[in-house]
Design a protein around this motif. Structure first.
Motif, PDB file in Angstrom:
ATOM      1  N   ARG A 199       0.839  -1.190   0.000  1.00  0.00           N
ATOM      2  CA  ARG A 199       0.000   0.000   0.000  1.00  0.00           C
ATOM      3  C   ARG A 199       0.871   1.236   0.000  1.00  0.00           C
ATOM      4  O   ARG A 199       2.081   1.163   0.239  1.00  0.00           O
ATOM      5  CB  ARG A 199      -0.873   0.011   1.258  1.00  0.00           C
ATOM      6  CG  ARG A 199      -2.146  -0.787   1.138  1.00  0.00           C
ATOM      7  CD  ARG A 199      -2.895  -0.647   2.414  1.00  0.00           C
ATOM      8  NE  ARG A 199      -1.965  -0.786   3.551  1.00  0.00           N
ATOM      9  CZ  ARG A 199      -2.376  -0.998   4.788  1.00  0.00           C
ATOM     10  NH1 ARG A 199      -3.643  -1.064   5.049  1.00  0.00           N
ATOM     11  NH2 ARG A 199      -1.500  -1.135   5.759  1.00  0.00           N
ATOM     12  N   ASP A 200       0.242   2.386  -0.226  1.00  0.00           N
ATOM     13  CA  ASP A 200       0.981   3.637  -0.100  1.00  0.00           C
ATOM     14  C   ASP A 200       1.358   3.830   1.364  1.00  0.00           C
ATOM     15  O   ASP A 200       0.566   3.536   2.251  1.00  0.00           O
ATOM     16  CB  ASP A 200       0.094   4.817  -0.523  1.00  0.00           C
ATOM     17  CG  ASP A 200      -0.238   4.738  -2.000  1.00  0.00           C
ATOM     18  OD1 ASP A 200       0.200   3.775  -2.640  1.00  0.00           O
ATOM     19  OD2 ASP A 200      -0.936   5.636  -2.488  1.00  0.00           O
ATOM     20  N   VAL A 217       4.912  10.646   0.368  1.00  0.00           N
ATOM     21  CA  VAL A 217       4.052   9.485   0.160  1.00  0.00           C
ATOM     22  C   VAL A 217       4.737   8.532  -0.826  1.00  0.00           C
ATOM     23  O   VAL A 217       5.122   8.928  -1.925  1.00  0.00           O
ATOM     24  CB  VAL A 217       2.676   9.908  -0.380  1.00  0.00           C
ATOM     25  CG1 VAL A 217       1.819   8.676  -0.659  1.00  0.00           C
ATOM     26  CG2 VAL A 217       1.976  10.813   0.617  1.00  0.00           C
ATOM     27  N   ILE A 218       4.937   7.309  -0.359  1.00  0.00           N
ATOM     28  CA  ILE A 218       5.568   6.288  -1.198  1.00  0.00           C
ATOM     29  C   ILE A 218       4.460   5.406  -1.758  1.00  0.00           C
ATOM     30  O   ILE A 218       3.741   4.754  -1.011  1.00  0.00           O
ATOM     31  CB  ILE A 218       6.551   5.439  -0.381  1.00  0.00           C
ATOM     32  CG1 ILE A 218       7.590   6.312   0.306  1.00  0.00           C
ATOM     33  CG2 ILE A 218       7.208   4.378  -1.243  1.00  0.00           C
ATOM     34  CD1 ILE A 218       8.604   6.932  -0.593  1.00  0.00           C
ATOM     35  N   THR A 219       4.332   5.381  -3.062  1.00  0.00           N
ATOM     36  CA  THR A 219       3.307   4.528  -3.664  1.00  0.00           C
ATOM     37  C   THR A 219       3.841   3.102  -3.798  1.00  0.00           C
ATOM     38  O   THR A 219       5.040   2.856  -3.595  1.00  0.00           O
ATOM     39  CB  THR A 219       2.923   5.041  -5.054  1.00  0.00           C
ATOM     40  OG1 THR A 219       4.096   5.006  -5.860  1.00  0.00           O
ATOM     41  CG2 THR A 219       2.374   6.451  -5.002  1.00  0.00           C
ATOM     42  N   ALA A 220       2.935   2.190  -4.137  1.00  0.00           N
ATOM     43  CA  ALA A 220       3.336   0.791  -4.228  1.00  0.00           C
ATOM     44  C   ALA A 220       4.432   0.573  -5.270  1.00  0.00           C
ATOM     45  O   ALA A 220       5.316  -0.267  -5.095  1.00  0.00           O
ATOM     46  CB  ALA A 220       2.124  -0.067  -4.557  1.00  0.00           C
ATOM     47  N   GLN A 274       6.816   2.633  -5.974  1.00  0.00           N
ATOM     48  CA  GLN A 274       8.096   3.180  -5.513  1.00  0.00           C
ATOM     49  C   GLN A 274       8.658   2.374  -4.346  1.00  0.00           C
ATOM     50  O   GLN A 274       9.733   2.690  -3.851  1.00  0.00           O
ATOM     51  CB  GLN A 274       7.896   4.623  -5.048  1.00  0.00           C
ATOM     52  CG  GLN A 274       7.581   5.584  -6.168  1.00  0.00           C
ATOM     53  CD  GLN A 274       7.168   6.927  -5.594  1.00  0.00           C
ATOM     54  OE1 GLN A 274       6.345   6.997  -4.685  1.00  0.00           O
ATOM     55  NE2 GLN A 274       7.728   7.985  -6.111  1.00  0.00           N
ATOM     56  N   TRP A 275       7.932   1.371  -3.894  1.00  0.00           N
ATOM     57  CA  TRP A 275       8.317   0.617  -2.703  1.00  0.00           C
ATOM     58  C   TRP A 275       9.729   0.045  -2.836  1.00  0.00           C
ATOM     59  O   TRP A 275      10.040  -0.647  -3.794  1.00  0.00           O
ATOM     60  CB  TRP A 275       7.322  -0.519  -2.479  1.00  0.00           C
ATOM     61  CG  TRP A 275       7.538  -1.165  -1.158  1.00  0.00           C
ATOM     62  CD1 TRP A 275       8.440  -2.128  -0.886  1.00  0.00           C
ATOM     63  CD2 TRP A 275       6.867  -0.876   0.050  1.00  0.00           C
ATOM     64  NE1 TRP A 275       8.384  -2.465   0.434  1.00  0.00           N
ATOM     65  CE2 TRP A 275       7.425  -1.705   1.036  1.00  0.00           C
ATOM     66  CE3 TRP A 275       5.851   0.022   0.416  1.00  0.00           C
ATOM     67  CZ2 TRP A 275       7.005  -1.692   2.351  1.00  0.00           C
ATOM     68  CZ3 TRP A 275       5.439   0.033   1.732  1.00  0.00           C
ATOM     69  CH2 TRP A 275       6.010  -0.818   2.687  1.00  0.00           C
ATOM     70  N   HIS A 304      12.344   5.770  -1.418  1.00  0.00           N
ATOM     71  CA  HIS A 304      11.831   5.157  -0.199  1.00  0.00           C
ATOM     72  C   HIS A 304      12.951   4.898   0.802  1.00  0.00           C
ATOM     73  O   HIS A 304      12.875   5.273   1.974  1.00  0.00           O
ATOM     74  CB  HIS A 304      11.106   3.855  -0.573  1.00  0.00           C
ATOM     75  CG  HIS A 304      10.382   3.225   0.575  1.00  0.00           C
ATOM     76  ND1 HIS A 304       9.913   1.950   0.528  1.00  0.00           N
ATOM     77  CD2 HIS A 304      10.064   3.699   1.797  1.00  0.00           C
ATOM     78  CE1 HIS A 304       9.334   1.672   1.672  1.00  0.00           C
ATOM     79  NE2 HIS A 304       9.412   2.708   2.450  1.00  0.00           N
TER      80      HIS A 304
END
Lengths: 492, 193
Positions: free
Chosen positions: B135-136, B147-150, B152-153, B158
């Motif tokens: 998840r974000d 905010v790290i999106t999926a 960018q995980w 990150h």
């Protein structure tokens, strides 16, 4: 961004600043005052650090949960800073006599102390591991800092290779515990694992972590490196590392096991019992047969790790009061051990001739006649190491054995008493040799009828060690209250 | 992030790519410790590192995978090889084999530890949190919230954000560690000071 609570790490920053300052001072062209400037930078940093340790207050977790400032970290930091402050003047004669690099030597000493202070403040596994590495790496170099001395090289090499191996244990154990707990932070670790049943991972992890720390503490069966490393390293380095690493390692081990893994006590409790029992026996029996006093003291330091581990073993008790008593006794013992052993190692330099330390028992023969004060101070330290009243060693063993019996570890207390009786033989042998033996006539070496010149700095360090040994033995109450406060805030 | 890894770990066990890489890593590690020739051992270690890098990829850590290849396989292993070749040890200089009893004891300890780890692998994931999709996440950094999106995980952004916010103390302690290492290397190795 976690809020930065600078007052928490003030002492560490002061020590670091002093270390960097000394190295920076070395860049300037040499002036006559250069050496004293370096020396006073070290003292200034240490005094500032002790001043910044003030303030009781509630335990505070800061920097996003990575560090904690509580009575335990303050108690241990104070012990570490005291050891460092005594190690600096004790090192100066050796630096001058053996032509060591002064600024680098003292900077590494302070960097190692900074690593130890971070270790006792660590509140997560990553910071804990990195602090262990900072203090160890600086000590590996310090052991080998007498570059032209083959024994010093051997000492550094052995310590480094075996230390790297122990690092592997520690890191693997931490990785497994992280896998079992799902967090690296000590708060919530015990609940994350949720008891030992069903979590073989956590049991394997905590066993490896205990093995890693046992190596750093010199506990049997991970003690093989201690005699060789302690013997080969320059004596002031030995004095520093034999006491400060143990204080820091014990503090961190107590925090990790009692503070972080209280629910898993049935996993690490038996391990601590095994290590304590084996270490006491191996250390004391090993010390019996040594011809070199320095090696005897090295084995003695193994034995004392065993005594301190009695406290950790008692802390596995499910009763909170017994757990507090166990850890409190272990912390007090670490402090008592610190003052007496540091003094004893420095005495070896003090009792020798300039350029030659006292090493074997023969070197000490008849010392009481040549140097009555030195012999008297050493007698106090030896009596304390043997655990005879009215000294710190007696009170330390008394509270430890009492805590062990209350926590139901009667077997450990019995082994402790028996091995202490063994210890009396080799500690008092030093006293007997100093007071009752005549110096042997060695061809080619004249026996000086008068006292040879000696360094007053060393004398002060031994005297402070002996004075603190007596102080802790006669007025233990304030220190016991301090260690009890440190232990009681540790429990979750 | 940390809690989720447990769930991901469970999922990965049923993944054929992971299974293959794990097998290669374990095989290479075994070959590495059993080689007498240190050059071969170092090369098997490289094989092991590469397989582990793929495992990092499967664990949603692409940045770590890239760094692992660059630093371990690229820099450290080449250094190993240089040192080994510079020393050019002859077989007799490598020292005698350990005694039979010592080797038997070592094998016994290793077997016991393997059994514990095997049991842990079978039981360890029992009771672990069920797998959730990525998840974000929000990483607080100073006054800003990243905010790290999926997608960018585990990427550079990150890792960087975590390193300079939550894990800033370990990051700074590493800098002290490196300082000690530099100082120590100069003190011990410089010919003339």
């Amino acid at each position: 961004m976690p809020t930065a609570d600078w007052s928490m790490i003030g002492p560490v920053l002061a020590v670091l600043a002093a270390a960097l300052g000394m190295v920076a001072l070395d860049l300037f062209p040499r002036r006559p005052w250069h050496r004293s400037a370096v020396e006073w930078t070290a003292y200034l940093g240490l005094i500032a650090a002790i001043a910044l340790l003030h303030g009781a207050g509630e335990p505070r977790v800061g920097f996003g949960g990575a560090l904690i400032a509580d009575p335990l970290s303050r108690f241990m930091s104070l012990a570490i800073l005291l050891a460092t402050a005594l190690a600096v003047p004790a090192s100066l004669p050796a630096i001058a006599a053996r032509g060591l690099l002064m600024a680098e030597y003292l900077a590494l000493l302070l960097l190692s102390a900074a690593g130890m202070m971070l270790l006792v403040m660590s509140h997560d596994l990553i910071t804990m591991f990195l602090s262990v590495e900072v203090l160890s790496l600086a000590l590996y170099v310090l052991c080998g800092i007498a570059r032209k001395d083959a024994r010093s090289n051997e000492s550094a090499m052995k310590y480094f290779v075996l230390g790297a191996f122990a690092t592997g244990f520690l890191l693997y154990g931490m990785a497994l515990v992280y896998g079992a707990a799902g967090t690296v932070f000590l708060s919530g670790m015990s609940d994350g694992i949720g008891g030992t049943e069903g979590s073989v991972l956590a049991v394997a992890g905590v066993s490896l972590i205990v093995a890693g720390f046992a190596f750093k503490l010199g506990a049997a069966p991970f003690h093989m490196w201690v005699p060789d490393v302690y013997e080969g390293a320059p004596t002031p380095v030995t004095a520093f590392m034999s006491v400060a690493v143990k204080a820091a390692g014990l503090g961190a081990l107590a925090r990790l096991l009692v503070g972080g893994m209280a629910l898993q006590a049935d996993a690490w409790g038996p391990l601590a019992v095994f290590l304590a029992a084996l270490t006491m026996v191996v250390g004391n029996l090993g010390a019996l047969t040594q011809a070199s006093v320095k090696r005897m003291l090295a084995y003695s330091s193994i034995a004392h790790s065993g005594y301190a581990l009695i406290g950790v073993a008692s802390a596995a008790s499910p009763e909170a009061t017994y757990a507090v008593a166990g850890i409190s006794a272990a912390l007090f013992y670490a402090a008592a051990y610190l003052v007496m052993t540091l003094g004893a190692f420095v005495f070896l330099m003090f009792a020798g001739r300039p350029g030659q330390e006292a090493e074997t028992y023969d070197h000490l023969a008849g010392l009481a006649r040549r140097r009555p004060w030195a012999a008297a101070l050493m007698t106090v330290l030896m009596v304390s190491l043997a655990g005879i009243p009215p000294t710190a060693g007696f009170i330390g063993k008394f509270v430890l054995f009492k805590a062990a019996v209350e926590a139901g570890q009667v077997g450990l207390a019995v082994i402790g008493v028996i091995t202490s009786a063994v210890g009396v033989y080799y500690y008092l042998r030093v006293v007997v040799v100093m007071y009752m033996h005549e110096p042997e006539e060695v061809p080619g070496r004249k026996v000086e009828p008068e006292a040879p010149p000696f360094d007053p700095n060393l004398g002060w360090v031994v005297a402070i060690g002996a004075a603190l040994t007596l102080l802790l033995g006669v007025y233990p109450t304030i220190f016991l209250n301090f260690s009890r406060a440190a232990a009681s805030t540790l429990l979750p | 992030m940390i809690h989720r890894l447990k769930g991901i770990g469970q999922d990965v066990l049923s993944d054929p790519v992971f299974a293959a890489c794990a097998a290669v890593a374990i095989g290479a590690a075994l070959l590495m410790v059993t080689r007498r020739n240190p050059v071969y051992a170092a090369l098997w270690l490289m094989q092991c590192f590469l397989a582990v890098a793929v495992v990092f990829l499967k664990l949603h850590a692409p940045f770590l995978a890239a760094i692992h290849v660059l630093v371990y396989t690229g820099a450290i292993l080449v250094l190993f090889l240089f040192v080994i070749m510079l020393l050019s040890l002859q077989p007799h200089e490598l020292g005698a084999e350990h005694s039979r009893a010592a080797r038997a004891l070592g094998a016994l300890v290793c077997a016991g530890f393997l059994a514990v780890l095997g049991a842990a692998a079978l039981h360890g994931t029992r009771g672990a949190a069920p797998l959730e999709p990525l998840r974000d996440v929000a990483v607080e950094s100073g006054s800003k919230t990243l905010v790290i999106t999926a997608e960018q995980w585990g990427g550079v952004e990150h890792v960087g954000a975590e390193l300079f916010s939550r894990f800033v103390v370990p990051f700074e302690v590493v800098s002290i560690l490196i300082l000690v290492a530099i100082l120590g290397a100069v003190v011990l190795a410089k010919r003339k000071l």
